[in-house]
Design a protein around this motif. Structure first.
Motif, PDB file in Angstrom:
ATOM      1  N   GLY A 292      51.374  38.604  42.661  1.00  0.00           N
ATOM      2  CA  GLY A 292      49.978  38.912  42.971  1.00  0.00           C
ATOM      3  C   GLY A 292      49.060  38.050  42.133  1.00  0.00           C
ATOM      4  O   GLY A 292      48.395  38.523  41.203  1.00  0.00           O
ATOM      5  N   SER A 293      49.005  36.760  42.452  1.00  0.00           N
ATOM      6  CA  SER A 293      48.304  35.803  41.581  1.00  0.00           C
ATOM      7  C   SER A 293      46.795  35.763  41.811  1.00  0.00           C
ATOM      8  O   SER A 293      46.067  35.180  41.026  1.00  0.00           O
ATOM      9  CB  SER A 293      48.897  34.403  41.777  1.00  0.00           C
ATOM     10  N   ARG A 294      46.324  36.391  42.914  1.00  0.00           N
ATOM     11  CA  ARG A 294      44.870  36.512  43.137  1.00  0.00           C
ATOM     12  C   ARG A 294      44.518  37.993  43.105  1.00  0.00           C
ATOM     13  O   ARG A 294      44.988  38.767  43.936  1.00  0.00           O
ATOM     14  CB  ARG A 294      44.483  35.938  44.507  1.00  0.00           C
ATOM     15  N   LEU A 295      43.709  38.380  42.140  1.00  0.00           N
ATOM     16  CA  LEU A 295      43.232  39.759  42.064  1.00  0.00           C
ATOM     17  C   LEU A 295      41.868  39.825  42.744  1.00  0.00           C
ATOM     18  O   LEU A 295      40.919  39.177  42.310  1.00  0.00           O
ATOM     19  CB  LEU A 295      43.124  40.204  40.596  1.00  0.00           C
ATOM     20  N   LEU A 296      41.792  40.602  43.833  1.00  0.00           N
ATOM     21  CA  LEU A 296      40.514  40.850  44.504  1.00  0.00           C
ATOM     22  C   LEU A 296      40.083  42.270  44.151  1.00  0.00           C
ATOM     23  O   LEU A 296      40.752  43.231  44.526  1.00  0.00           O
ATOM     24  CB  LEU A 296      40.662  40.714  46.020  1.00  0.00           C
ATOM     25  N   VAL A 297      39.000  42.395  43.417  1.00  0.00           N
ATOM     26  CA  VAL A 297      38.576  43.717  42.951  1.00  0.00           C
ATOM     27  C   VAL A 297      37.161  44.020  43.455  1.00  0.00           C
ATOM     28  O   VAL A 297      36.290  43.141  43.460  1.00  0.00           O
ATOM     29  CB  VAL A 297      38.681  43.815  41.399  1.00  0.00           C
ATOM     30  N   GLN A 298      36.966  45.259  43.915  1.00  0.00           N
ATOM     31  CA  GLN A 298      35.649  45.636  44.455  1.00  0.00           C
ATOM     32  C   GLN A 298      34.604  45.552  43.339  1.00  0.00           C
ATOM     33  O   GLN A 298      34.837  45.996  42.208  1.00  0.00           O
ATOM     34  CB  GLN A 298      35.701  47.035  45.069  1.00  0.00           C
ATOM     35  N   GLU A 299      33.474  44.959  43.674  1.00  0.00           N
ATOM     36  CA  GLU A 299      32.444  44.609  42.686  1.00  0.00           C
ATOM     37  C   GLU A 299      32.042  45.781  41.788  1.00  0.00           C
ATOM     38  O   GLU A 299      31.858  45.628  40.575  1.00  0.00           O
ATOM     39  CB  GLU A 299      31.209  44.093  43.433  1.00  0.00           C
ATOM     40  N   SER A 300      31.969  46.980  42.368  1.00  0.00           N
ATOM     41  CA  SER A 300      31.462  48.138  41.626  1.00  0.00           C
ATOM     42  C   SER A 300      32.373  48.568  40.481  1.00  0.00           C
ATOM     43  O   SER A 300      31.930  49.236  39.551  1.00  0.00           O
ATOM     44  CB  SER A 300      31.257  49.318  42.580  1.00  0.00           C
ATOM     45  N   VAL A 301      33.653  48.199  40.533  1.00  0.00           N
ATOM     46  CA  VAL A 301      34.579  48.599  39.456  1.00  0.00           C
ATOM     47  C   VAL A 301      35.162  47.387  38.726  1.00  0.00           C
ATOM     48  O   VAL A 301      36.065  47.535  37.898  1.00  0.00           O
ATOM     49  CB  VAL A 301      35.735  49.481  39.995  1.00  0.00           C
ATOM     50  N   ALA A 302      34.670  46.196  39.026  1.00  0.00           N
ATOM     51  CA  ALA A 302      35.266  44.969  38.477  1.00  0.00           C
ATOM     52  C   ALA A 302      35.237  44.955  36.946  1.00  0.00           C
ATOM     53  O   ALA A 302      36.246  44.654  36.291  1.00  0.00           O
ATOM     54  CB  ALA A 302      34.552  43.747  39.037  1.00  0.00           C
ATOM     55  N   GLU A 303      34.087  45.304  36.369  1.00  0.00           N
ATOM     56  CA  GLU A 303      33.956  45.241  34.905  1.00  0.00           C
ATOM     57  C   GLU A 303      34.899  46.243  34.234  1.00  0.00           C
ATOM     58  O   GLU A 303      35.611  45.912  33.276  1.00  0.00           O
ATOM     59  CB  GLU A 303      32.496  45.507  34.514  1.00  0.00           C
ATOM     60  N   GLU A 304      34.900  47.466  34.758  1.00  0.00           N
ATOM     61  CA  GLU A 304      35.752  48.519  34.186  1.00  0.00           C
ATOM     62  C   GLU A 304      37.236  48.140  34.291  1.00  0.00           C
ATOM     63  O   GLU A 304      37.997  48.294  33.335  1.00  0.00           O
ATOM     64  CB  GLU A 304      35.488  49.833  34.928  1.00  0.00           C
ATOM     65  N   LEU A 305      37.622  47.603  35.429  1.00  0.00           N
ATOM     66  CA  LEU A 305      39.025  47.227  35.634  1.00  0.00           C
ATOM     67  C   LEU A 305      39.429  46.084  34.710  1.00  0.00           C
ATOM     68  O   LEU A 305      40.503  46.110  34.104  1.00  0.00           O
ATOM     69  CB  LEU A 305      39.267  46.828  37.091  1.00  0.00           C
ATOM     70  N   LEU A 306      38.567  45.098  34.581  1.00  0.00           N
ATOM     71  CA  LEU A 306      38.895  43.944  33.732  1.00  0.00           C
ATOM     72  C   LEU A 306      39.019  44.341  32.267  1.00  0.00           C
ATOM     73  O   LEU A 306      39.898  43.851  31.555  1.00  0.00           O
ATOM     74  CB  LEU A 306      37.848  42.847  33.892  1.00  0.00           C
ATOM     75  N   ASP A 307      38.150  45.235  31.805  1.00  0.00           N
ATOM     76  CA  ASP A 307      38.255  45.725  30.418  1.00  0.00           C
ATOM     77  C   ASP A 307      39.605  46.411  30.201  1.00  0.00           C
ATOM     78  O   ASP A 307      40.280  46.178  29.196  1.00  0.00           O
ATOM     79  CB  ASP A 307      37.115  46.706  30.106  1.00  0.00           C
ATOM     80  N   ALA A 308      39.996  47.253  31.156  1.00  0.00           N
ATOM     81  CA  ALA A 308      41.276  47.963  31.043  1.00  0.00           C
ATOM     82  C   ALA A 308      42.446  46.992  31.105  1.00  0.00           C
ATOM     83  O   ALA A 308      43.441  47.139  30.377  1.00  0.00           O
ATOM     84  CB  ALA A 308      41.395  49.009  32.158  1.00  0.00           C
ATOM     85  N   LEU A 309      42.319  45.972  31.963  1.00  0.00           N
ATOM     86  CA  LEU A 309      43.394  44.984  32.099  1.00  0.00           C
ATOM     87  C   LEU A 309      43.564  44.184  30.810  1.00  0.00           C
ATOM     88  O   LEU A 309      44.691  43.962  30.344  1.00  0.00           O
ATOM     89  CB  LEU A 309      43.083  44.048  33.268  1.00  0.00           C
ATOM     90  N   LYS A 310      42.454  43.795  30.205  1.00  0.00           N
ATOM     91  CA  LYS A 310      42.533  43.022  28.960  1.00  0.00           C
ATOM     92  C   LYS A 310      43.136  43.860  27.832  1.00  0.00           C
ATOM     93  O   LYS A 310      43.933  43.358  27.027  1.00  0.00           O
ATOM     94  CB  LYS A 310      41.149  42.492  28.568  1.00  0.00           C
TER      95      LYS A 310
END
Length: 475
Positions: A292-310
């Protein structure tokens, strides 16, 4: 983050010979030419063994041995063939720890993955197809489907033993004989499998293993007495194979590259999605066709998801593949590492923002830290080209229709993942994504009963399941 004491798996359980010949007609034979390759441990760069390079005459010997064995093997009742395949599966289980260590040493993948994912799946494929051997008339391909003859099979370096199982198990179940060429950087588990064939008393010539690089594979593909070609690897080589066999009577299946989209909607369970994203791109160092080399994330949760991923990536441990605590092993070769570096540098040059967790890199071996790119545009090379490494490109979307459009905007079509709590949305997406496999709220789940394969430049044909038999039968 917890500090883990090293928990190394023992190397003593594997017996690596200093030099290997070719496995033809049930015997180890020396190549007719002088060519030899070295296979190395990508985590330390130490030479593990010297391996023969099969030339055209060697390939011919192997094909002739397979042709001769075909008359015996294809005439055998399916229930008898099943006993041999079942026996191979049992021996793989018995030798699973040894084979897992060998795979980690030769490939660079963490022992945890080789032990808990690869080896159980390898055995499961042989068990599954052993069950089909006497039931082919019930597979839906006619009342008495017949084997094709000699199968020439070329496998990649990312899952050496698992790809061998995907190819050999259905071929044998259908009554074909095999000449297999493993990847030049990871031949050791295929050569160990040759010994397993002898241990299972498989009739001589039913499975033959010839080692070497691209020229050996090309000689096998173009051999006039090969009836079926199966290849897993790059799209570029897949195109060459398709051209090579065009106009011939050979049956072909190609499982090629991918640039899968992992699509996260705002209603998804984000912690679960983070685990799926990590598994989707950092499993096996990203050396996965369906990663899954391209992560497509819905804009409304993008920041929250990226923080959790990092935060999650900061807990991954990179290092010795034989340490049971390791999450990220070594890149398979210097050439692959150079390709990953080149594409990552292109991502930065084109304006994407690069992030990696603090990650000590060992002095020796081939290593690349888990890497995330944000601010990625559809036009960027890192969003279009297969990197085949631990590199994730993040894009955003607003509506399901936009997610589908972005996900399908690729020449590939191997796999996709969708994360949502809505069953109706999941099914809506799955019906529109041009991918051979669509996972729902999970990623990289494999099972021998399920077919796997792609569309477009990801190849054609299916492996696994009842569908995987068709490629080895004259239907």
């Amino acid at each position: 983050m917890f500090e883990y004491a090293p928990a190394p798996e023992s190397r003593d359980i594997v017996d690596i010979k200093p030099s290997y010949g070719l496995f033809i007609n049930g015997e180890w034979v020396e190549p007719l030419g002088e060519g030899r390759d070295k296979t190395i441990n990508p985590a330390s760069e130490e030479v593990l063994a010297e391996v023969a390079v099969a030339g055209e005459a060697d390939v011919d010997r192997a094909v002739q041995a397979a042709r001769k064995a075909f008359t015996v093997w294809s005439a055998m009742p399916g229930s008898e063939r099943a006993k041999y395949i079942f026996r191979i599966a049992r021996i793989i289980q018995e030798r699973a720890r040894e084979l897992a260590v060998l795979e980690s040493l030769d490939n660079g993948k963490p022992i945890r993955e080789a032990r808990d994912v690869d080896l159980p799946l390898v055995a499961a494929h042989f068990f599954y197809y052993a069950g089909w051997a006497d039931k082919l008339s019930h597979a839906g391909f006619g009342p008495s489907p017949q084997p094709l003859g000699v199968a020439g099979q070329v496998i990649p370096w990312n899952f050496p033993l698992l790809m061998l199982a995907w190819k050999i198990a259905p071929a044998l179940a259908c009554g074909n004989t095999v000449v297999l060429k493993p990847a030049e950087t990871t031949p050791l588990t295929a050569l160990a499998f040759a010994e397993i064939c002898r241990q299972a008393d498989l009739p001589p010539g039913v499975v033959n293993i010839v080692t070497g690089a691209g020229e050996t594979g090309a000689a096998l593909v173009r051999h006039p007495d090969v009836d079926k070609v199966a290849f897993t690897g790059s799209t570029e080589v897949g195109r060459m194979i398709a051209r090579s066999v065009a106009g011939s009577r050979k049956k072909v299946t190609l499982e090629l590259g991918g640039k899968a989209a992992n699509i996260v909607f705002e209603d998804a369970a984000l912690d679960q999605a983070v685990e799926g994203i990590v598994n989707g791109i950092f499993f096996n160092q990203g050396h996965v066709c369906c990663a899954g080399s391209r992560l497509l994330v819905q804009e409304s949760v993008a920041e929250e998801l990226l923080d959790a991923l990092k935060r999650r990536l900061s807990t991954l441990r990179l290092g010795d593949p034989l340490d049971k605590n390791t999450d990220i092993g070594a890149i398979n070769s210097a050439a692959q590492l150079a390709k990953i570096r080149e594409l990552s540098e292109a991502g930065e040059a084109e304006g994407a923002e690069r992030w990696s967790p603090t990650c000590p890199i060992p002095d020796k071996g081939f290593w690349f830290p888990p890497t995330v790119f944000t601010g990625v545009a559809q036009s960027h090379r890192i969003a279009r080209e297969e990197i085949f490494g631990p590199v994730l490109s993040v894009l955003t979307f607003r509506t399901p229709a936009e997610a589908v459009e972005k996900a399908n905007n690729t020449p590939y079509g191997l796999s996709a993942g969708v994360w949502t709590e809505k069953g109706s949305l999941m099914l809506w997406m799955a019906s529109r994504l041009r991918a051979g496999v669509v996972w729902s709220n999970t990623f990289n789940k494999f099972d021998p009963t399920s077919p796997f394969g792609g569309y477009k430049e990801s190849g054609y044909g299916r492996e696994g399941g009842r569908h995987g038999l068709e490629a080895y039968l004259a239907v």
